[in-house]
Design a protein around this motif. Structure first.
Motif, PDB file in Angstrom:
ATOM      1  N   ILE A   1      -0.926  -8.005  -5.949  1.00  0.00           N
ATOM      2  CA  ILE A   1      -0.266  -8.356  -4.694  1.00  0.00           C
ATOM      3  C   ILE A   1       0.031  -7.086  -3.909  1.00  0.00           C
ATOM      4  N   HIS A   2      -0.596  -6.952  -2.758  1.00  0.00           N
ATOM      5  CA  HIS A   2      -0.468  -5.730  -1.954  1.00  0.00           C
ATOM      6  C   HIS A   2       0.858  -5.693  -1.192  1.00  0.00           C
ATOM      7  N   GLY A   3       1.110  -4.565  -0.545  1.00  0.00           N
ATOM      8  CA  GLY A   3       2.323  -4.391   0.245  1.00  0.00           C
ATOM      9  C   GLY A   3       2.125  -4.766   1.703  1.00  0.00           C
ATOM     10  N   ALA A   4       3.176  -4.610   2.490  1.00  0.00           N
ATOM     11  CA  ALA A   4       3.168  -5.013   3.896  1.00  0.00           C
ATOM     12  C   ALA A   4       2.144  -4.223   4.701  1.00  0.00           C
ATOM     13  N   GLY A   5       1.436  -4.930   5.581  1.00  0.00           N
ATOM     14  CA  GLY A   5       0.478  -4.313   6.464  1.00  0.00           C
ATOM     15  C   GLY A   5      -0.882  -4.063   5.840  1.00  0.00           C
ATOM     16  N   LEU A   6      -0.982  -4.237   4.540  1.00  0.00           N
ATOM     17  CA  LEU A   6      -2.201  -3.881   3.819  1.00  0.00           C
ATOM     18  C   LEU A   6      -3.030  -5.132   3.513  1.00  0.00           C
ATOM     19  N   GLY A   7      -3.906  -5.054   2.517  1.00  0.00           N
ATOM     20  CA  GLY A   7      -4.742  -6.182   2.168  1.00  0.00           C
ATOM     21  C   GLY A   7      -5.389  -5.972   0.819  1.00  0.00           C
ATOM     22  N   ALA A   8      -6.164  -6.945   0.389  1.00  0.00           N
ATOM     23  CA  ALA A   8      -6.809  -6.883  -0.915  1.00  0.00           C
ATOM     24  C   ALA A   8      -7.732  -5.674  -1.044  1.00  0.00           C
TER      25      ALA A   8
ATOM     26  N   LYS B   1     -10.443  -0.200 -11.821  1.00  0.00           N
ATOM     27  CA  LYS B   1     -11.316  -0.636 -12.909  1.00  0.00           C
ATOM     28  C   LYS B   1     -10.440  -1.241 -14.008  1.00  0.00           C
ATOM     29  N   LEU B   2     -10.288  -2.549 -13.962  1.00  0.00           N
ATOM     30  CA  LEU B   2      -9.382  -3.232 -14.876  1.00  0.00           C
ATOM     31  C   LEU B   2     -10.160  -4.053 -15.898  1.00  0.00           C
ATOM     32  N   ASP B   3      -9.592  -4.147 -17.104  1.00  0.00           N
ATOM     33  CA  ASP B   3     -10.288  -4.785 -18.222  1.00  0.00           C
ATOM     34  C   ASP B   3     -10.272  -6.310 -18.139  1.00  0.00           C
ATOM     35  N   TRP B   4      -9.227  -6.871 -17.565  1.00  0.00           N
ATOM     36  CA  TRP B   4      -9.135  -8.327 -17.455  1.00  0.00           C
ATOM     37  C   TRP B   4      -9.701  -8.797 -16.117  1.00  0.00           C
ATOM     38  N   GLN B   5      -9.909 -10.101 -15.997  1.00  0.00           N
ATOM     39  CA  GLN B   5     -10.311 -10.668 -14.716  1.00  0.00           C
ATOM     40  C   GLN B   5      -9.245 -10.354 -13.663  1.00  0.00           C
ATOM     41  N   VAL B   6      -9.662 -10.266 -12.421  1.00  0.00           N
ATOM     42  CA  VAL B   6      -8.754  -9.833 -11.360  1.00  0.00           C
ATOM     43  C   VAL B   6      -8.784 -10.810 -10.183  1.00  0.00           C
ATOM     44  N   LEU B   7      -7.594 -11.121  -9.670  1.00  0.00           N
ATOM     45  CA  LEU B   7      -7.448 -11.859  -8.415  1.00  0.00           C
ATOM     46  C   LEU B   7      -6.719 -10.949  -7.436  1.00  0.00           C
ATOM     47  N   ARG B   8      -7.418 -10.535  -6.385  1.00  0.00           N
ATOM     48  CA  ARG B   8      -6.825  -9.670  -5.363  1.00  0.00           C
ATOM     49  C   ARG B   8      -6.310 -10.550  -4.228  1.00  0.00           C
ATOM     50  N   ILE B   9      -5.006 -10.610  -4.110  1.00  0.00           N
ATOM     51  CA  ILE B   9      -4.368 -11.471  -3.111  1.00  0.00           C
ATOM     52  C   ILE B   9      -4.522 -10.868  -1.714  1.00  0.00           C
ATOM     53  N   ASN B  10      -4.669 -11.734  -0.728  1.00  0.00           N
ATOM     54  CA  ASN B  10      -4.557 -11.358   0.682  1.00  0.00           C
ATOM     55  C   ASN B  10      -3.443 -12.168   1.321  1.00  0.00           C
ATOM     56  N   PHE B  11      -2.514 -11.499   1.992  1.00  0.00           N
ATOM     57  CA  PHE B  11      -1.563 -12.225   2.828  1.00  0.00           C
ATOM     58  C   PHE B  11      -2.304 -12.811   4.033  1.00  0.00           C
ATOM     59  N   GLN B  12      -1.607 -13.582   4.830  1.00  0.00           N
ATOM     60  CA  GLN B  12      -2.212 -14.250   5.975  1.00  0.00           C
ATOM     61  C   GLN B  12      -2.740 -13.271   7.019  1.00  0.00           C
ATOM     62  N   ASN B  13      -3.816 -13.690   7.682  1.00  0.00           N
ATOM     63  CA  ASN B  13      -4.277 -13.077   8.936  1.00  0.00           C
ATOM     64  C   ASN B  13      -4.461 -11.575   8.852  1.00  0.00           C
TER      65      ASN B  13
ATOM     66  N   VAL C   1      -1.043 -11.570 -15.660  1.00  0.00           N
ATOM     67  CA  VAL C   1      -0.059 -10.508 -15.413  1.00  0.00           C
ATOM     68  C   VAL C   1       0.056 -10.358 -13.906  1.00  0.00           C
ATOM     69  N   ILE C   2       1.284 -10.362 -13.397  1.00  0.00           N
ATOM     70  CA  ILE C   2       1.538 -10.197 -11.973  1.00  0.00           C
ATOM     71  C   ILE C   2       1.820  -8.734 -11.668  1.00  0.00           C
ATOM     72  N   VAL C   3       1.096  -8.185 -10.697  1.00  0.00           N
ATOM     73  CA  VAL C   3       1.297  -6.796 -10.271  1.00  0.00           C
ATOM     74  C   VAL C   3       1.700  -6.817  -8.796  1.00  0.00           C
ATOM     75  N   GLY C   4       2.884  -6.287  -8.493  1.00  0.00           N
ATOM     76  CA  GLY C   4       3.366  -6.248  -7.118  1.00  0.00           C
ATOM     77  C   GLY C   4       3.535  -4.822  -6.636  1.00  0.00           C
TER      78      GLY C   4
END
Length: 240
Positions: free
Chosen positions: A12-19, A26-38, A70-73
């Protein structure tokens, strides 16, 4: 949606940024890169509330079938990560904050800031909006990045809703393994503030990276190693 046995990491990225900020990881587990809206669409997020950002993340996770995550913020994403951990008890097995805002008693992102910034930021946003001038982004958020990385951050920086910063997250500290990654050369979230955030997260598992606010771009190998090592420990604990 039926979940499938597997392990993954939600970033989960920070404000103003994106996936896109996680592209070099380079991560060992499967990855979901979140995008906030718009992402990249100017001031389109005006009027959104904090809960709208949370629900956007929930929707993306609901469409992902991995059953253990695992949640990464990162940064303000730490606030949202608290809400996400609470939404998926049992499915979320670990929590990592990277230079993350971890409010005390479910407060807002602004509540995490030093007293002077806490007073000034709402006023600044009211007058100038939530996208800083390019020079401010370069000197603060992009500290330690090369020219190409900096240009990408400046050009793709997205206006967020003021409510993302100002409304309480009401998030509770999850009772799962937790780690805080502190960035030591950070102009956006000073190290002393981050130490308090780690206390708020109630963890003694604190690692440091000598970088600015965006270690996933400045030091992707070191950050990947820390996250992978955390995940390996989860595997070991489960087998024991």
């Amino acid at each position: 949606m039926q979940l499938v046995k597997g392990k993954g990491i939600v970033l989960i990225h920070g404000a103003g940024l994106g996936a896109f900020i996680w592209q070099d990881m380079k991560l060992d587990w499967q990855v979901l890169r979140i995008n906030f809206q718009n992402r990249g669409n100017g001031p389109a997020n005006t009027g959104l509330h904090y809960k709208d950002y949370v629900e956007e993340v929930v929707q993306q996770i609901d469409n992902w079938t991995v059953d253990q995550i695992v949640i990464v913020g990162h940064s303000i994403g730490g606030c949202i990560a608290l809400n996400i951990a609470a939404r998926y008890p049992g499915r979320v097995i670990g929590f990592i904050g990277i230079a993350a805002a971890i409010p005390a008693k479910g407060g807002s992102f602004v509540s995490c800031l030093p007293p002077m910034k806490r007073l000034l930021l709402p006023l600044v946003m009211r007058i100038f909006g939530t996208k800083p001038p390019a020079a401010t982004i370069k000197n603060g958020l992009c500290k330690g990045l090369d020219d190409e990385q900096t240009a990408k951050i400046v050009s793709r920086f997205t206006f967020e809703s003021r409510e993302l910063y100002l409304e309480d997250c009401e998030g509770k500290i999850p009772k799962i393994p937790r780690m805080y990654i502190l960035t030591t050369d950070d102009r956006e979230m000073p190290a002393e503030t981050q130490r308090q955030m780690a206390k708020n997260l109630k963890t003694k598992d604190i690692s440091k990276i000598d970088s600015g606010h965006l270690p996933m771009l400045q030091e992707p190998f070191k950050l990947s190693h820390l996250i992978n090592d955390f995940c390996k420990k989860l595997d070991t604990q489960k087998r024991e």
